[in-house]
Design an enzyme around this catalytic site. Structure first.
Site, PDB file in Angstrom:
ATOM      1  N   THR A  46       0.690  -1.097  -0.037  1.00 52.84           N
ATOM      2  CA  THR A  46       0.198  -0.027   0.277  1.00 52.84           C
ATOM      3  C   THR A  46       0.812   1.023  -0.187  1.00 52.84           C
ATOM      4  OG1 THR A  46      -0.587  -0.092   2.502  1.00 52.84           O
ATOM      5  CG2 THR A  46      -2.085  -1.235   1.081  1.00 52.84           C
ATOM      6  N   THR A  48       1.004   4.082   1.552  1.00 50.95           N
ATOM      7  CA  THR A  48       2.475   4.533   2.603  1.00 50.95           C
ATOM      8  C   THR A  48       3.424   3.760   3.076  1.00 50.95           C
ATOM      9  OG1 THR A  48       0.755   6.417   2.976  1.00 50.95           O
ATOM     10  CG2 THR A  48       1.962   5.925   4.859  1.00 50.95           C
ATOM     11  N   CYS A  49       2.794   2.749   3.267  1.00 51.07           N
ATOM     12  CA  CYS A  49       3.651   1.166   3.560  1.00 51.07           C
ATOM     13  C   CYS A  49       4.376   1.455   2.569  1.00 51.07           C
ATOM     14  CB  CYS A  49       2.966  -0.004   3.999  1.00 51.07           C
ATOM     15  SG  CYS A  49       1.057   0.183   5.101  1.00 51.07           S
ATOM     16  N   SER A  50       4.740   1.178   1.568  1.00 52.86           N
ATOM     17  CA  SER A  50       5.924   1.620   0.573  1.00 52.86           C
ATOM     18  C   SER A  50       6.789   1.825   0.665  1.00 52.86           C
ATOM     19  CB  SER A  50       5.347   0.057  -0.908  1.00 52.86           C
ATOM     20  OG  SER A  50       4.903  -1.001  -0.632  1.00 52.86           O
ATOM     21  N   LEU A  54       8.120   1.322   5.643  1.00 53.26           N
ATOM     22  CA  LEU A  54       9.300   0.752   5.403  1.00 53.26           C
ATOM     23  C   LEU A  54      10.803   0.642   4.798  1.00 53.26           C
ATOM     24  CD1 LEU A  54       9.929  -2.367   5.840  1.00 53.26           C
ATOM     25  CD2 LEU A  54       9.406  -2.437   2.759  1.00 53.26           C
TER      26      LEU A  54
END
Length: 161
Positions: A46, A48-50, A54
């Protein structure tokens, strides 16, 4: 009940896709006798996550470990194949643990579940980070919005360890 600072993590078993194939990792194996940074994301791949969450942990990995941290792990309510693909595509394979909480058992036991059905994601984990020492939560940083990665970011964690 939501997990709090001073609480012991509940027992759980995660799945992780490693270079040697799928393995099971228990909370005891990961946290017993160690200082571990754990962060959770609503979903692998997703935005924001990627693009934010992370990468910050991968870029600051050495600085975090240099402060006496034994391990870093990310957990998401995704299957182990998705988490394995994310580990490979992000360049994080072998650098941090990519833990699959496929059935949200760990997430629910922490009280960190969030319904993101409106965004077509279904039941997922809130975004958070924590410092865990020998299975006990020492710091806990929960984001107000799943689309933000500020209080749970690697930079914020570095200030706490």
């Amino acid at each position: 009940m939501t997990i709090s600072v001073g609480d012991k993590l509940p027992a759980a078993t995660f799945k992780e896709k490693t270079a040697d194939g799928p393995v099971e990792i228990t909370t005891d194996q990961l946290f017993a006798g160690k200082r571990v940074v754990l962060f959770a994301v609503p979903g692998a791949f997703t935005p924001t996550c990627s693009l934010n969450h992370l990468p910050g942990y991968l870029e600051n990995r050495d600085a975090i470990l240099a402060r006496g941290i034994d391990d870093i792990a990310v957990v998401a309510v995704n299957d182990l194949h998705v988490m394995g693909a994310w580990a490979t595509s992000s360049g994080g394979q072998g650098k941090i643990h990519f833990l699959s909480d496929w059935n949200a058992a760990f997430t629910k036991a922490l009280g960190m579940e969030i319904d993101l059905s409106a965004g077509t994601l279904g039941l997922r984990s809130k975004r958070y980070s924590m410092l865990v020492e020998d299975g006990v939560v020492k710091t806990l940083n929960v984001e107000e919005s799943p689309g933000q990665a500020t209080v749970s970011a690697a930079a914020a964690m570095l200030e706490q360890i």
